[in-house]
Design a protein around this motif. Structure first.
Motif, short mmCIF file in Angstrom:
data_model
loop_
_atom_site.label_atom_id
_atom_site.label_comp_id
_atom_site.label_asym_id
_atom_site.label_seq_id
_atom_site.Cartn_x
_atom_site.Cartn_y
_atom_site.Cartn_z
N ALA A 296 0.72 -1.40 0.29
CA ALA A 296 0.33 -0.22 -0.16
C ALA A 296 0.75 1.06 -0.23
CB ALA A 296 -0.78 0.16 1.53
N ALA A 297 2.32 1.14 0.46
CA ALA A 297 2.87 2.24 0.17
C ALA A 297 2.83 2.57 -0.90
CB ALA A 297 4.37 1.71 0.43
N PRO A 298 2.85 3.00 -1.75
CA PRO A 298 3.49 3.58 -3.00
C PRO A 298 1.30 4.37 -3.40
CG PRO A 298 3.45 1.42 -4.33
CD PRO A 298 3.36 1.07 -2.84
N PHE A 299 0.38 3.95 -2.61
CA PHE A 299 -0.44 4.82 -2.72
C PHE A 299 -0.56 5.96 -2.37
CE2 PHE A 299 -1.43 0.09 -4.86
CZ PHE A 299 -1.81 0.62 -5.46
N LEU A 300 -0.18 5.92 -0.80
CA LEU A 300 0.15 6.91 -0.08
C LEU A 300 1.35 8.03 -1.01
CD1 LEU A 300 0.68 4.70 2.97
CD2 LEU A 300 -1.03 6.33 2.26
N GLY A 301 1.78 7.93 -1.41
CA GLY A 301 2.75 8.56 -1.87
C GLY A 301 4.13 9.21 -1.10
N LEU A 302 4.02 8.00 -0.78
CA LEU A 302 5.58 7.91 0.31
C LEU A 302 6.65 7.74 -0.93
CD1 LEU A 302 4.98 5.64 3.27
CD2 LEU A 302 4.91 7.94 2.85
N PRO A 303 7.45 8.96 -0.52
CA PRO A 303 8.85 8.98 -1.89
C PRO A 303 10.39 7.56 -1.14
CG PRO A 303 8.99 9.69 -0.01
CD PRO A 303 7.26 10.21 0.69
N LEU A 304 9.60 6.42 -1.65
CA LEU A 304 10.30 5.68 -1.68
C LEU A 304 11.20 5.45 -2.60
CD1 LEU A 304 8.91 2.39 0.02
CD2 LEU A 304 10.75 3.17 0.64
N THR A 305 12.71 5.36 -2.32
CA THR A 305 13.92 5.04 -2.90
C THR A 305 14.22 3.48 -3.29
OG1 THR A 305 15.07 5.19 -1.63
CG2 THR A 305 14.16 7.77 -2.98
N VAL A 306 14.85 2.57 -4.30
CA VAL A 306 16.19 1.99 -3.83
C VAL A 306 15.92 1.24 -2.57
CG1 VAL A 306 17.10 -0.11 -4.96
CG2 VAL A 306 15.44 1.59 -6.92
N SER A 307 16.89 2.36 -1.92
CA SER A 307 17.76 1.93 -1.59
C SER A 307 16.95 2.63 -0.07
CB SER A 307 18.86 2.30 -0.83
OG SER A 307 18.56 4.14 -0.93
N GLY A 308 15.83 3.38 -0.26
CA GLY A 308 15.07 3.19 0.67
C GLY A 308 14.10 1.92 1.38
N LEU B 241 12.57 2.09 11.21
CA LEU B 241 11.63 1.96 10.17
C LEU B 241 11.16 2.36 9.55
CD1 LEU B 241 9.80 -0.44 9.12
CD2 LEU B 241 8.43 0.09 10.59
N ARG B 242 10.70 4.02 10.14
CA ARG B 242 10.29 4.59 9.91
C ARG B 242 10.63 5.94 8.86
NH1 ARG B 242 5.40 7.43 11.28
NH2 ARG B 242 5.60 6.68 13.19
N ALA B 243 11.94 5.82 9.36
CA ALA B 243 13.35 7.06 8.20
C ALA B 243 13.59 6.16 6.88
CB ALA B 243 14.94 7.01 8.80
N GLY B 244 13.53 5.21 6.55
CA GLY B 244 13.40 4.29 5.24
C GLY B 244 12.53 5.06 4.24
N PHE B 245 11.08 5.37 4.91
CA PHE B 245 10.15 5.47 3.61
C PHE B 245 10.77 6.94 3.29
CE2 PHE B 245 7.45 2.38 6.17
CZ PHE B 245 7.38 1.78 4.65
N TYR B 246 11.36 7.88 4.13
CA TYR B 246 11.70 9.27 3.27
C TYR B 246 13.24 9.51 3.11
CZ TYR B 246 7.12 9.66 5.86
OH TYR B 246 5.49 9.33 6.33
N ALA B 247 14.43 8.44 2.47
CA ALA B 247 15.17 8.83 2.56
C ALA B 247 16.06 8.03 2.28
CB ALA B 247 16.20 9.69 3.79
N PRO B 248 17.03 8.36 1.05
CA PRO B 248 17.31 6.79 0.74
C PRO B 248 18.34 6.46 1.62
CG PRO B 248 18.12 8.90 -0.55
CD PRO B 248 17.43 9.03 0.24
N ALA B 249 18.94 4.90 1.95
CA ALA B 249 19.53 4.25 3.02
C ALA B 249 20.84 5.78 3.29
CB ALA B 249 19.77 3.20 2.37
N ALA B 250 22.08 5.92 3.15
CA ALA B 250 22.95 6.25 2.94
C ALA B 250 22.34 7.46 3.82
CB ALA B 250 23.54 6.70 1.94
N GLU B 251 21.46 8.47 3.41
CA GLU B 251 20.92 9.69 3.88
C GLU B 251 20.31 9.92 5.37
OE1 GLU B 251 17.57 13.35 2.63
OE2 GLU B 251 18.93 12.00 1.20
N ALA B 252 19.53 8.43 5.26
CA ALA B 252 18.64 8.35 6.29
C ALA B 252 19.63 7.63 7.65
CB ALA B 252 17.82 7.10 6.02
N LEU B 253 20.40 6.74 7.00
CA LEU B 253 21.51 6.12 8.32
C LEU B 253 22.30 7.31 8.58
CD1 LEU B 253 21.71 2.66 6.90
CD2 LEU B 253 20.87 2.99 8.99
N ALA B 254 21.91 8.77 7.83
CA ALA B 254 23.17 10.04 8.93
C ALA B 254 22.43 10.41 9.20
CB ALA B 254 24.03 10.40 7.30
#
Length: 261
Positions: free
Chosen positions: A124-136, A212-225
């Motif tokens: 359901a994530a794509p239907f909520l408009g969440l900016p998911l990236t591949v690494s996210g 968990l929440r961080a990965g929905f809004y940023a690429p993995a490297a950016e989220a972990l920073a």
């Protein structure tokens, strides 16, 4: 031998689950309805973190994923009590297999059940408009795997010594609900009273929720920073390892039977 034991036990858990359609429907339908009704009801009065225009349906979505993983993981381990009552576990325990294989088999099977359901909700994530990236997305999935393993080891450690499924259910509900509510799953954790802020900081589910929440809004490297996300990963991983060790120790302890006469 160990790998075969682990895979056999894990497969048994998953097959037992999918052969009970009412259990599948109940464990998947309850969180989804909870998300839709509560999310729709609170959206008009919800103010997102900072100045964001986030709806409550969007904010609550990772929280419902966490809810599904937490409760499904823990209550799937209730089969430990059922297997002991039916004599299955006694046969496994006396078999010439490492005790860790028993833990891993049950834990991986129950965690697999939780992940199976959570991945369905993740669609359901794509239907909520969440900016998911591949690494996210990879970070979200990795977080879900860690969370499911952590919750399952927690349930196993408690369930191994219990004799009643109803007692396990009641105890875990009292124990789990505050962990989930005070994790940031239902409401932002900013501007809390001091005593409640301490509790949420000590709550391991809070850190799992952050990860968990961080990965929905940023690429993995950016989220972990981001501040707190990398430490949340470390705390969640440490929690999984500690739970696995505790569960293995529980299996290794020989319980005394009731005195005769």
């Amino acid at each position: 031998m160990m790998t075969s034991t682990i895979l056999t036990l894990a497969r048994r858990e998953f097959i037992r689950f999918v052969r009970q359609p009412h259990r599948v429907a109940g464990s998947l339908g309850q969180p989804v309805l909870f998300w839709l009704f509560l999310g729709s009801g609170f959206t008009p009065s919800f103010q997102g973190p900072g100045l964001s225009e986030m709806t409550y349906l969007e904010y609550f979505y990772p929280g419902v994923l966490m809810m599904m993983m937490l409760f499904t993981s823990v209550f799937s381990v209730i089969t430990v009590i059922e297997d002991r009552d039916q004599g299955f576990l006694q046969g496994v325990v006396v078999a010439p297999v490492p005790r860790l294989a028993i833990v891993l088999g049950k834990v991986l099977g129950s965690a697999g059940i939780a992940l199976f359901q959570s991945f369905l909700l993740l669609l359901a994530a794509p239907f909520l408009g969440l900016p998911l990236t591949v690494s996210g997305s990879a970070l979200v999935i990795g977080s879900m795997i860690l969370c499911s393993l952590g919750f399952t080891t927690l349930g196993f450690a408690f369930g191994w010594g219990m004799r009643s499924t109803s007692g396990f259910h009641a105890f875990m509900m009292i124990f789990l609900m505050p962990l989930w509510i005070l994790s940031g799953a239902m409401f932002p954790l900013s501007n809390l009273p001091g005593w409640l802020d301490v509790i949420t900081t000590l709550n391991p589910v809070t850190h799992a929720m952050t990860l968990l929440r961080a990965g929905f809004y940023a690429p993995a490297a950016e989220a972990l920073a981001q501040p707190g996300v990398l430490s949340a990963l470390g705390i969640t991983a440490a929690w999984v390892i500690a739970g696995m060790i505790a569960s293995a120790q529980r299996v290794g302890v020989r319980e005394e039977g009731a005195p005769l006469g």
